[in-house]
Scaffold this motif. Structure first.
Motif, PDB file in Angstrom:
ATOM      1  N   ASN A  98       0.823  -1.197   0.000  1.00  0.00           N
ATOM      2  CA  ASN A  98       0.000   0.000   0.000  1.00  0.00           C
ATOM      3  C   ASN A  98       0.865   1.257   0.000  1.00  0.00           C
ATOM      4  O   ASN A  98       1.840   1.372   0.739  1.00  0.00           O
ATOM      5  N   ILE A  99       0.479   2.183  -0.887  1.00  0.00           N
ATOM      6  CA  ILE A  99       1.064   3.516  -0.898  1.00  0.00           C
ATOM      7  C   ILE A  99      -0.103   4.464  -0.727  1.00  0.00           C
ATOM      8  O   ILE A  99      -1.117   4.313  -1.386  1.00  0.00           O
ATOM      9  N   ASP A 100       0.003   5.395   0.178  1.00  0.00           N
ATOM     10  CA  ASP A 100      -1.104   6.333   0.341  1.00  0.00           C
ATOM     11  C   ASP A 100      -0.440   7.701   0.465  1.00  0.00           C
ATOM     12  O   ASP A 100       0.012   8.269  -0.536  1.00  0.00           O
ATOM     13  N   THR A 101      -0.328   8.218   1.681  1.00  0.00           N
ATOM     14  CA  THR A 101       0.461   9.423   1.893  1.00  0.00           C
ATOM     15  C   THR A 101       1.926   8.995   1.889  1.00  0.00           C
ATOM     16  O   THR A 101       2.459   8.595   2.914  1.00  0.00           O
ATOM     17  N   ALA A 102       2.552   9.053   0.716  1.00  0.00           N
ATOM     18  CA  ALA A 102       3.892   8.475   0.606  1.00  0.00           C
ATOM     19  C   ALA A 102       4.918   9.316   1.361  1.00  0.00           C
ATOM     20  O   ALA A 102       5.790   8.794   2.049  1.00  0.00           O
ATOM     21  N   VAL A 103       4.820  10.636   1.205  1.00  0.00           N
ATOM     22  CA  VAL A 103       5.804  11.514   1.847  1.00  0.00           C
ATOM     23  C   VAL A 103       5.056  12.628   2.587  1.00  0.00           C
ATOM     24  O   VAL A 103       4.653  13.617   1.992  1.00  0.00           O
ATOM     25  N   ARG A 104       4.885  12.441   3.883  1.00  0.00           N
ATOM     26  CA  ARG A 104       4.257  13.504   4.680  1.00  0.00           C
ATOM     27  C   ARG A 104       5.335  14.367   5.325  1.00  0.00           C
ATOM     28  O   ARG A 104       5.065  15.476   5.766  1.00  0.00           O
ATOM     29  N   ALA A 105       6.552  13.831   5.400  1.00  0.00           N
ATOM     30  CA  ALA A 105       7.724  14.554   5.891  1.00  0.00           C
ATOM     31  C   ALA A 105       8.921  13.687   5.518  1.00  0.00           C
ATOM     32  O   ALA A 105       8.741  12.599   4.950  1.00  0.00           O
ATOM     33  N   THR A 106      10.098  14.135   5.835  1.00  0.00           N
ATOM     34  CA  THR A 106      11.285  13.430   5.342  1.00  0.00           C
ATOM     35  C   THR A 106      12.242  13.048   6.461  1.00  0.00           C
ATOM     36  O   THR A 106      13.438  12.846   6.234  1.00  0.00           O
ATOM     37  N   TYR A 107      11.714  12.920   7.680  1.00  0.00           N
ATOM     38  CA  TYR A 107      12.602  12.613   8.789  1.00  0.00           C
ATOM     39  C   TYR A 107      12.981  11.133   8.840  1.00  0.00           C
ATOM     40  O   TYR A 107      14.138  10.781   8.991  1.00  0.00           O
ATOM     41  N   THR A 108      11.966  10.259   8.711  1.00  0.00           N
ATOM     42  CA  THR A 108      12.261   8.821   8.841  1.00  0.00           C
ATOM     43  C   THR A 108      11.230   8.003   8.066  1.00  0.00           C
ATOM     44  O   THR A 108      10.212   8.537   7.605  1.00  0.00           O
ATOM     45  N   LEU A 109      11.538   6.727   7.934  1.00  0.00           N
ATOM     46  CA  LEU A 109      10.610   5.818   7.266  1.00  0.00           C
ATOM     47  C   LEU A 109       9.593   5.345   8.309  1.00  0.00           C
ATOM     48  O   LEU A 109       9.935   5.147   9.480  1.00  0.00           O
ATOM     49  N   ARG A 110       8.351   5.148   7.887  1.00  0.00           N
ATOM     50  CA  ARG A 110       7.307   4.710   8.810  1.00  0.00           C
ATOM     51  C   ARG A 110       6.482   3.616   8.143  1.00  0.00           C
ATOM     52  O   ARG A 110       5.424   3.833   7.599  1.00  0.00           O
ATOM     53  N   PRO A 111       7.027   2.392   8.144  1.00  0.00           N
ATOM     54  CA  PRO A 111       6.270   1.293   7.516  1.00  0.00           C
ATOM     55  C   PRO A 111       5.436   0.521   8.532  1.00  0.00           C
ATOM     56  O   PRO A 111       5.811   0.364   9.688  1.00  0.00           O
ATOM     57  N   ARG A 112       4.283   0.067   8.091  1.00  0.00           N
ATOM     58  CA  ARG A 112       3.472  -0.888   8.868  1.00  0.00           C
ATOM     59  C   ARG A 112       3.455  -2.165   8.037  1.00  0.00           C
ATOM     60  O   ARG A 112       3.105  -2.123   6.843  1.00  0.00           O
ATOM     61  N   ILE A 113       3.853  -3.299   8.614  1.00  0.00           N
ATOM     62  CA  ILE A 113       4.137  -4.498   7.814  1.00  0.00           C
ATOM     63  C   ILE A 113       3.721  -5.758   8.566  1.00  0.00           C
ATOM     64  O   ILE A 113       3.975  -5.891   9.772  1.00  0.00           O
TER      65      ILE A 113
END
Lengths: 507, 507
Positions: free
Chosen positions: B210-225
């Motif tokens: 799933n890709i939704d809000t791909a880039v809401r900011a650029t600090y870190t990656l936030r995956p749910r898996i």
């Protein structure tokens, strides 16, 4: 009459369970396997267990009671087969008014362990595809007919396959032989197996072949079969001899179709095959998981007018009954073993599974016609359209036809192509399973068939629809009841559309 | 503040739905696809649709109202961020007592058609295995962040794969690209797709990315898996560069794990990964069907103390916001496209699917420890044993270990063997699906995770258990409530045992 014939002596008593589990399995762990660690509800939290003690008695004892009943004569249609005047009561007649009946009934609910035994012949090519054969092992008393005629068949079939294995043969797919426990108490052994191994069965089971009362009589074949497995059964019976010399023909198919014709006026008639009801161990496989099932037995001429063999579930189910009265020489026992073995190989060995989806399409058409004949006017009067059902059946038929055309052209040496088509064939029955279950019966999940509410041995077609029509026609608040009918119509149409979508080219 | 920064102007308003569908999809056809022919319940028959009109307002408008409220000062923890004294009321203060507020709210429920668009690249070897990537297409207003940052990624990924197809490449398995409609109204597009094609997805879907809000900011990656897909995501991030030059490292993995460490005190810490909650289109795949899911996005530093990017769901989600403020140069948009494309190939092309079941086993251990830490004493006080859960996790761990050992030794040139192991890997997540659903939430069926009742974006682990413990601890009738906890304990233990059984040698 026993011991000279198969009729029940007056002191004989038919055992049977009065459990009303509605497909939920062992009644204190509905929907889950009754393992030691599983949470159990209390006995008073289930409607499955009887709360009024009951006990059957023989008709000689019944005669003494019924003959002494007083009051006006009962209507003719309430009268049974005893040579007395049936009366309505209340109480005994004047000659017997001082008599009383004392019955000592000891009924107790007990938790007992049961054991299924499962043997596997590992498949050579596709070990993760299961062709399953099963029969229960427990019986009410001696059980020579139910289930031991089937057990003898099971033992012979497994013996034959093991002989072949010893000679170096292996089936393409795995063979799984199961002897179930606790069937007579409510189909517990097989249902608990289905509950425990639901996920494995859902993704791997090709077919479940049930043997129970294999030979209750020798008049005709009486199979109950998932539509797409029917053609394979017919083909097998064309290869096998009828066990005796009879005027109707030499093959099993010929005699079967002449003695059980769908249409007695059609010389080319096919033989009668029923949908899968319940009352035996296939129930969990087909109604919970959607595994295609075949249930085999030889039975009596319906013209006899008995609802089952008269010694069913009595203490007279002896070896003498089976060996000397029902099937002298065990020719029909051998015949059904041949048929079962042929079907096991028929599903285990061919590169392409022998499911015929056009059979399903055609049967949907038959069910649709029957629905129209019985309820068409009622549905029309209520403004409930069957267009969605017709459209779904048409789409399913088109998809099945196109599927079989593509199947003709596949490369049988391409394992992935073979597996893809086989998975579609195998999974088709699963597409009719609705996880939400039928209205009021969450553990019966096959939307095209379910054990009839009035006779658990037979199946109602489109049960969600016909049950809600039945209720609506008797409802004191008909508007919401007919809305429920409309809902069930759309759910059935959806499930058939869903099944059609699984038959399309996968990508 | 916008347009110079990403904070919300005082007149800005956050849109959002207040639907409470609990995973049932479109609210008038719960559990079934909202096709034209499907029966629809009435609006007053569902709790999903709000009955009180509500409307958000901006904080400048809110200031005028809140500043005029009279009565005693509110407790400190009830005070918001506006520079006023928060008061309890009732009504306005004496200076404002004659003022009134007039809002014109036009809310109407309407039936509208929505459209999903699905594109397929047919797999070369296993066309009936689906690696699915999806994103919604609808937005509250301009939607430059939600969902268009994801849409840009989807478009780029599909463009790249189509370029490869034009050059003659084909993936081993089929790639399915979906743009969903109606996500903002309640995840309708993807959920209706899942409802319509449940059977195909259950037997064929390998993974949903799933890709939704791909880039809401650029600090870190936030995956749910899903746990078993986590190692593959970590491996992919080790192959890819962090999109900017930063002191924490050069690979995506390095920066991610340093900025989002599981254990900040451990130099070898792994990066933080969450379970799958809801709030985006993976929900139907994982919670209804049990398809392993990956949800990807870049996000902000939690030290910022905002619950989401401040312009979320407002009219300020403009191209300017994404292009000039959040991700100048679109480096992170490109980064996540690279990651997504790498994962699509990672699941589509290898002979053996890259699921790591030991990850699942280990995560079960983590969930078990968390459960013990939070509720161990309560459970012990109530006499509810966790032995069945421990035993199930141990069996699962043993089965996963043995499975991966056997997997090392298989003949990768034997298609049936390959397919058998891959099917076990793919079906594992399905084993945790209970068709009876979670207590009170029949459409959330994954027994190990579910959207939290209190925050739909995150997941509760062991939800059936923790929800019933929560209820039991607050119950006025605790005995039956704790019995329900004991029941849920056994159901979770069973589902883990069931999953373990699917990992055994099939025959």
């Amino acid at each position: 009459m026993y011991p000279r014939g198969w009729y029940l002596p007056g002191s004989g008593v038919q055992r049977g369970n009065i459990l009303n589990s509605a497909g939920a399995g062992e009644p204190l762990t509905p929907g889950y396997p009754a393992k030691d660690y599983m949470f159990r509800i209390e006995q008073n939290e289930t409607d499955a267990l009887a709360r009024i003690p009951v006990h059957p008695i023989g008709y000689s004892d019944a005669w003494h009671i019924l003959n002494a009943i007083g009051g006006p004569a009962a209507p003719a249609e309430w009268a049974g087969g005893l040579n007395i005047t049936y009366r309505l009561g209340p109480g005994f007649d004047s000659a017997s008014w001082a008599r009383s009946i004392k019955m000592n009934i000891r009924v107790r609910n007990e938790r007992r362990d049961i054991f299924n035994t499962v043997g596997v012949i590992r498949g050579r090519v596709e070990p993760d595809r299961y062709v399953i054969m099963g029969n229960h092992r427990d019986s009410w008393t001696l059980g020579a007919v139910d289930p031991t005629s089937g057990t003898a068949v099971m033992v012979e079939v497994t013996r034959a396959f093991m002989r072949m294995v010893e000679r170096g043969w292996r089936p393409r797919r795995s063979l799984v032989f199961c002897t179930w426990d606790g069937e007579e108490y409510g189909i517990h052994g097989s249902m608990e197996h289905v509950e425990e191994f639901h996920k494995k069965l859902a993704s791997r089971a090709v077919v479940y072949i049930n043997i129970d009362t294999a030979v209750r009589a020798t008049y005709t074949l009486r199979p109950r079969i998932s539509p797409s497995a029917r053609q394979e059964v017919r083909e097998a019976t064309k290869r096998l001899p009828w066990p005796e010399t009879v005027p109707e023909g030499t093959t099993m198919y010929d005699v079967w179709r002449k003695r059980s014709p769908i249409d007695p006026n059609d010389a080319d008639t096919q033989p009668r095959i029923s949908l899968l009801g319940s009352g035996s161990d296939f129930a969990g496989f087909v109604h919970r998981v959607g595994v295609s099932c075949i249930d085999l037995s030889f039975t009596f001429d319906p013209a006899l007018g008995v609802s089952n063999y008269p010694l069913y579930h009595t203490g007279y189910e002896t070896f003498h009954l089976q060996a000397d009265i029902i099937d002298p020489g065990f020719k029909f026992n051998r015949g059904i073993a041949q048929l079962a073995a042929d079907l096991v190989r028929g599903f285990a060995d061919p590169v392409i599974l022998p499911f015929d989806l056009m059979e399903y399409a055609n049967y949907l058409g038959v069910m649709r016609s029957d629905l129209q004949a019985e309820y068409g006017t009622d549905l029309a009067n209520q403004g409930i359209s069957s267009d969605s059902l017709d459209s779904a059946i048409q789409n399913f038929t088109d998809a099945a036809q196109a599927f079989h055309s593509r199947l003709q052209a596949i490369d049988k040496n391409n394992p992935f192509e073979v597996r893809m088509f086989n998975d579609q064939l195998m999974q088709l029955e699963r597409a009719f399973i609705d996880p939400l279950g039928l209205p009021g019966r969450p553990f019966y999940r096959h939307t095209l068939m379910a054990p009839s509410k009035h006779n658990k041995y037979v199946s109602d077609p489109f049960p969600g629809l016909t049950d809600t029509i039945f209720d609506a026609e008797r409802s004191t608040d008909p508007a919401p009841a007919w809305r429920e009918v409309a809902k069930q119509m759309s759910i059935i149409a959806f499930n058939i559309q869903s099944a059609a979508s699984t038959l399309m080219t996968p990508a």
